[in-house]
Design a protein around this motif. Structure first.
Motif, PDB file in Angstrom:
ATOM      1  N   PRO A   1       7.043   2.186  -2.582  1.00 30.93           N
ATOM      2  CA  PRO A   1       5.710   2.526  -2.084  1.00 30.93           C
ATOM      3  C   PRO A   1       5.608   3.732  -1.167  1.00 30.93           C
ATOM      4  O   PRO A   1       4.506   4.187  -0.896  1.00 30.93           O
ATOM      5  CB  PRO A   1       5.292   1.256  -1.321  1.00 30.93           C
ATOM      6  CG  PRO A   1       6.577   0.655  -0.866  1.00 30.93           C
ATOM      7  CD  PRO A   1       7.589   0.972  -1.933  1.00 30.93           C
ATOM      8  N   HIS A   2       6.719   4.274  -0.659  1.00 30.62           N
ATOM      9  CA  HIS A   2       6.615   5.322   0.362  1.00 30.62           C
ATOM     10  C   HIS A   2       7.433   6.547  -0.038  1.00 30.62           C
ATOM     11  O   HIS A   2       8.613   6.436  -0.375  1.00 30.62           O
ATOM     12  CB  HIS A   2       7.089   4.804   1.717  1.00 30.62           C
ATOM     13  CG  HIS A   2       6.370   3.560   2.154  1.00 30.62           C
ATOM     14  ND1 HIS A   2       5.115   3.576   2.694  1.00 30.62           N
ATOM     15  CD2 HIS A   2       6.736   2.266   2.093  1.00 30.62           C
ATOM     16  CE1 HIS A   2       4.738   2.345   2.967  1.00 30.62           C
ATOM     17  NE2 HIS A   2       5.706   1.524   2.607  1.00 30.62           N
TER      18      HIS A   2
ATOM     19  N   SER B   1       0.841  -1.185   0.000  1.00 32.96           N
ATOM     20  CA  SER B   1       0.000   0.000   0.000  1.00 32.96           C
ATOM     21  C   SER B   1       0.871   1.228   0.000  1.00 32.96           C
ATOM     22  O   SER B   1       1.837   1.314   0.739  1.00 32.96           O
ATOM     23  CB  SER B   1      -0.911   0.013   1.236  1.00 32.96           C
ATOM     24  OG  SER B   1      -0.136   0.010   2.395  1.00 32.96           O
ATOM     25  N   SER B   2       0.557   2.153  -0.853  1.00 29.01           N
ATOM     26  CA  SER B   2       1.301   3.403  -0.912  1.00 29.01           C
ATOM     27  C   SER B   2       0.799   4.340   0.163  1.00 29.01           C
ATOM     28  O   SER B   2      -0.387   4.574   0.294  1.00 29.01           O
ATOM     29  CB  SER B   2       1.112   4.050  -2.291  1.00 29.01           C
ATOM     30  OG  SER B   2       1.781   5.269  -2.346  1.00 29.01           O
ATOM     31  N   GLN B   3       1.721   4.831   0.967  1.00 35.19           N
ATOM     32  CA  GLN B   3       1.347   5.703   2.073  1.00 35.19           C
ATOM     33  C   GLN B   3       1.998   7.056   1.849  1.00 35.19           C
ATOM     34  O   GLN B   3       3.104   7.294   2.288  1.00 35.19           O
ATOM     35  CB  GLN B   3       1.785   5.094   3.405  1.00 35.19           C
ATOM     36  CG  GLN B   3       1.150   3.735   3.657  1.00 35.19           C
ATOM     37  CD  GLN B   3       1.597   3.148   4.992  1.00 35.19           C
ATOM     38  OE1 GLN B   3       2.324   3.782   5.736  1.00 35.19           O
ATOM     39  NE2 GLN B   3       1.154   1.959   5.286  1.00 35.19           N
ATOM     40  N   ARG B   4       1.314   7.925   1.162  1.00 40.03           N
ATOM     41  CA  ARG B   4       1.879   9.230   0.824  1.00 40.03           C
ATOM     42  C   ARG B   4       1.597  10.272   1.895  1.00 40.03           C
ATOM     43  O   ARG B   4       2.288  11.254   2.012  1.00 40.03           O
ATOM     44  CB  ARG B   4       1.292   9.718  -0.507  1.00 40.03           C
ATOM     45  CG  ARG B   4       1.558   8.782  -1.672  1.00 40.03           C
ATOM     46  CD  ARG B   4       3.009   8.813  -2.073  1.00 40.03           C
ATOM     47  NE  ARG B   4       3.244   7.993  -3.239  1.00 40.03           N
ATOM     48  CZ  ARG B   4       3.091   8.431  -4.471  1.00 40.03           C
ATOM     49  NH1 ARG B   4       2.683   9.656  -4.696  1.00 40.03           N
ATOM     50  NH2 ARG B   4       3.343   7.628  -5.485  1.00 40.03           N
ATOM     51  N   ASP B   5       0.529  10.112   2.663  1.00 35.86           N
ATOM     52  CA  ASP B   5       0.148  11.126   3.624  1.00 35.86           C
ATOM     53  C   ASP B   5       1.011  10.980   4.863  1.00 35.86           C
ATOM     54  O   ASP B   5       0.645  10.362   5.845  1.00 35.86           O
ATOM     55  CB  ASP B   5      -1.333  10.992   3.991  1.00 35.86           C
ATOM     56  CG  ASP B   5      -1.809  12.135   4.876  1.00 35.86           C
ATOM     57  OD1 ASP B   5      -2.947  12.070   5.311  1.00 35.86           O
ATOM     58  OD2 ASP B   5      -1.022  13.070   5.116  1.00 35.86           O
TER      59      ASP B   5
ATOM     60  N   GLY C   1      10.824   6.558  10.178  1.00 36.42           N
ATOM     61  CA  GLY C   1      11.280   5.498  11.071  1.00 36.42           C
ATOM     62  C   GLY C   1      10.277   4.364  11.164  1.00 36.42           C
ATOM     63  O   GLY C   1      10.649   3.187  11.125  1.00 36.42           O
ATOM     64  N   VAL C   2       8.988   4.697  11.288  1.00 38.19           N
ATOM     65  CA  VAL C   2       7.936   3.674  11.324  1.00 38.19           C
ATOM     66  C   VAL C   2       7.958   2.859  10.032  1.00 38.19           C
ATOM     67  O   VAL C   2       7.848   1.627  10.052  1.00 38.19           O
ATOM     68  CB  VAL C   2       6.547   4.318  11.525  1.00 38.19           C
ATOM     69  CG1 VAL C   2       5.442   3.298  11.329  1.00 38.19           C
ATOM     70  CG2 VAL C   2       6.442   4.935  12.911  1.00 38.19           C
ATOM     71  N   CYS C   3       8.097   3.550   8.918  1.00 39.64           N
ATOM     72  CA  CYS C   3       8.129   2.890   7.609  1.00 39.64           C
ATOM     73  C   CYS C   3       9.298   1.911   7.531  1.00 39.64           C
ATOM     74  O   CYS C   3       9.134   0.764   7.105  1.00 39.64           O
ATOM     75  CB  CYS C   3       8.221   3.929   6.501  1.00 39.64           C
ATOM     76  SG  CYS C   3       8.506   3.249   4.853  1.00 39.64           S
TER      77      CYS C   3
ATOM     78  N   VAL D   1      11.467   6.685  -0.388  1.00 41.42           N
ATOM     79  CA  VAL D   1      12.134   7.795  -1.059  1.00 41.42           C
ATOM     80  C   VAL D   1      11.934   9.044  -0.213  1.00 41.42           C
ATOM     81  O   VAL D   1      10.812   9.348   0.203  1.00 41.42           O
ATOM     82  CB  VAL D   1      11.564   8.039  -2.472  1.00 41.42           C
ATOM     83  CG1 VAL D   1      12.183   9.286  -3.100  1.00 41.42           C
ATOM     84  CG2 VAL D   1      11.812   6.834  -3.364  1.00 41.42           C
ATOM     85  N   VAL D   2      13.017   9.747   0.070  1.00 42.28           N
ATOM     86  CA  VAL D   2      12.952  11.019   0.787  1.00 42.28           C
ATOM     87  C   VAL D   2      13.313  12.128  -0.190  1.00 42.28           C
ATOM     88  O   VAL D   2      14.424  12.151  -0.722  1.00 42.28           O
ATOM     89  CB  VAL D   2      13.902  11.047   1.998  1.00 42.28           C
ATOM     90  CG1 VAL D   2      13.840  12.404   2.696  1.00 42.28           C
ATOM     91  CG2 VAL D   2      13.559   9.934   2.978  1.00 42.28           C
ATOM     92  N   GLU D   3      12.363  13.023  -0.459  1.00 41.50           N
ATOM     93  CA  GLU D   3      12.626  14.162  -1.345  1.00 41.50           C
ATOM     94  C   GLU D   3      12.953  15.369  -0.474  1.00 41.50           C
ATOM     95  O   GLU D   3      12.091  15.918   0.211  1.00 41.50           O
ATOM     96  CB  GLU D   3      11.424  14.454  -2.239  1.00 41.50           C
ATOM     97  CG  GLU D   3      11.731  15.499  -3.296  1.00 41.50           C
ATOM     98  CD  GLU D   3      10.611  15.645  -4.319  1.00 41.50           C
ATOM     99  OE1 GLU D   3      10.904  16.061  -5.443  1.00 41.50           O
ATOM    100  OE2 GLU D   3       9.450  15.336  -3.984  1.00 41.50           O
ATOM    101  N   ASN D   4      14.219  15.744  -0.468  1.00 35.18           N
ATOM    102  CA  ASN D   4      14.710  16.813   0.400  1.00 35.18           C
ATOM    103  C   ASN D   4      14.574  18.178  -0.275  1.00 35.18           C
ATOM    104  O   ASN D   4      14.544  18.277  -1.502  1.00 35.18           O
ATOM    105  CB  ASN D   4      16.173  16.540   0.757  1.00 35.18           C
ATOM    106  CG  ASN D   4      16.661  17.411   1.906  1.00 35.18           C
ATOM    107  OD1 ASN D   4      15.860  17.932   2.681  1.00 35.18           O
ATOM    108  ND2 ASN D   4      17.967  17.556   2.018  1.00 35.18           N
TER     109      ASN D   4
END
Length: 519
Positions: free
Chosen positions: A369-370, A38-42, A407-409, A337-340
């Motif tokens: 997914p994240h 599941s993609s969790q974007r929020d 961290g949860v992810c 993925v972290v978009e800084n």
């Protein structure tokens, strides 16, 4: 090439494997569960929704307060009650997951005590598990007192025997990578590590950038030099706020001026001869690029997963894509993925000075997914220069909340990966067949043990120069059974056979072999 196969067992018949896109017959004797990504974007609600999802599931399962009179033992009653609690990551109850340990019952006094051993001390829902376990057991008519203690599994990789001594007590190794300099990779790595530590995990950071180490600037340990253990000839890491640290910058050499092969040797020595002790997570701050140094790192350590760091610019995406493809070839799953430097807020508006879409493009193109967006914050940059990570300096701030969600992810995805890998290939004695469920796949199939043994492609079975088959069909008995099956990272399993042979069987090869189907 046609796979070498064995005759059918009493329970199954042989079925030729087909390409993934074609229809294949699967074994009808078993029901396989579907693991849906599941993609969790929020990201602002990820932490809250994750906890709510567990509470709703376990509350729903344990909703009734009246318990039917059991005809079984008191232990059966307790385990049946606990089996109502579902782990949301695995989709399985905590009894089946093997979390319930040291169950002790005094039925005369109505006392029950047990321990819940979770996969990681950083589990974000451990308090929920404890609360629900108390509730469901206390609801039993004869129970007057419940004592639940919480613990976590010992820190160790899935296949410790084949690793250097320094890495044998590390459960998960996380690579934080961008393949491009200046995008904030070190900032993400350090803040992620301290977030995991705040969640209760034992954490270490390895700064793999020998040419430009960032860790000495971003943290402020009392001892800024690595020490050696003269007897063991090992490296003792320095420490800051409970997190163990190793960097070439702490070796008293500053920045390295050396050729690539020497750098690979230095990284190997720093990483594998360090006395890390028991760690739940080792975060590796990967150097930029996809060359020898990066490949060396990926080959000498069993990376559990990777976190990709990018910025909104198109140029950043091009370099990051190379890194994702490298991890894909090495069978290392990219979990986030972290978009800084995405945006900043001013005058009641949100501005995107570097454009939009690089992070989303990585997610969509490679199926990661994240996605987590980090805003432009002067405090985030300043904390990196001050020697105190932002999540430590301002644990309740907006940036810290984003890292809590990350961290949860990471905790959730690592637990899933370990579970999938540890159960990917197993031997089912009841049907005398090897059961295969490749990680990140919903497909489950069965193989005859003799088929697997005969399809070994190592030098002991096939001549490396001529390609001639040295292992003959008749060399393998039809009733051969594996003695042990162990995972070999995310790409293969090691199978020990009664004849003393240890076979490395990649998942890709297992998927091409002829399969068994129910008759």
């Amino acid at each position: 090439m046609q796979a070498v196969h064995a005759s059918s067992s009493p329970h199954f018949s042989i079925h030729s494997s087909k390409p993934p896109n074609s229809t294949t017959t699967t074994c009808s004797l078993f029901t396989s569960s579907v693991n849906v990504k599941s993609s969790q974007r929020d990201q602002s609600s990820l932490w809250t929704s994750y906890n709510k999802r567990v509470i709703l599931k376990s509350t729903f399962s344990a909703k009734a307060t009246s318990v039917e009179v059991s005809t079984g033992t008191a232990e059966d009653d307790v385990l049946k009650a606990l089996s109502q609690i579902i782990d949301p990551d695995f989709g399985t109850d905590i009894v089946t997951c093997g979390f319930v340990k040291d169950l002790q019952i005094d039925e005369a006094l109505g006392e029950v005590s047990f321990r819940l051993e979770l996969t990681t001390p950083a589990c974000p829902i451990k308090d929920v598990f404890e609360q629900k376990a108390n509730e469901v057991v206390a609801a039993l008519p004869w129970v007057k007192n419940v004592n639940v203690t919480m613990s976590a599994q010992p820190a160790k990789p899935l296949y410790a025997e084949q690793l250097p001594a320094g890495l044998r007590t590390i459960s998960n190794i996380i690579a934080v990578s961008s393949c491009k300099g200046g995008v904030g990779k070190s900032t993400v790595a350090v803040n992620l590590a301290y977030t995991l530590a705040d969640m209760g995990a034992r954490v270490g950071i390895f700064d793999a950038d020998v040419y430009g180490p960032s860790l000495p600037t971003m943290v402020s340990p009392e001892s800024r030099l690595l020490e050696m253990n003269p007897e063991k000839k090992t490296i003792i890491p320095t420490e800051y706020m409970g997190v163990k640290l190793v960097s070439f910058g702490f070796a008293g050499q500053g920045r390295a001026i050396m050729r690539g092969p020497m750098v690979s040797g230095v990284i190997n020595q720093l990483l594998t001869t360090t006395e890390w002790g028991e760690l739940d997570y080792l975060v590796i701050d990967m150097p930029p690029g996809t060359g020898d140094i990066q490949l060396t790192l990926c080959q000498i350590v069993p990376l559990t997963a990777a976190v990709i760091v990018t910025t909104p610019q198109k140029l950043s995406f091009i370099d990051v894509a190379k890194g994702v493809r490298m991890f894909s070839k090495l069978k290392v799953p990219c979990v986030a993925v972290v978009e800084n430097m995405c945006h900043f807020d001013a005058d009641g508006k949100r501005y995107y000075p570097f454009g939009r879409g690089s992070g989303s493009q990585v997610v969509e193109q490679f199926g990661i997914p994240h996605l987590f967006d980090l805003p432009i914050r002067p405090t985030l940059s300043a904390s990196g220069d001050s020697g105190m990570p932002e999540v430590v300096a301002d644990p309740q701030g907006e940036v810290s909340k984003i890292f809590q969600n990350l961290g949860v992810c990471v905790v959730q995805q690592c637990a899933k990966i370990r579970q999938q890998v540890s159960t990917a290939v197993s031997y089912d004695k009841s049907v005398k067949a090897i059961k295969v469920r490749v990680p990140d796949s919903d497909e489950e199939f069965f193989l005859h043990p003799a088929t697997v043994r005969r399809n070994d492609r190592s030098a002991q079975s096939v001549d490396e120069w001529t390609g001639e088959q040295k292992l003959q069909y008749s060399d393998v008995p039809e009733d051969i059974e594996p003695e042990e099956i162990r995972p070999m990272g995310n790409y293969a399993v090691s199978i020990n056979w009664p004849d003393g042979f240890s076979q490395i069987a990649p998942y890709e090869q297992l998927q091409t072999m002829e399969r068994l189907v129910a008759v």
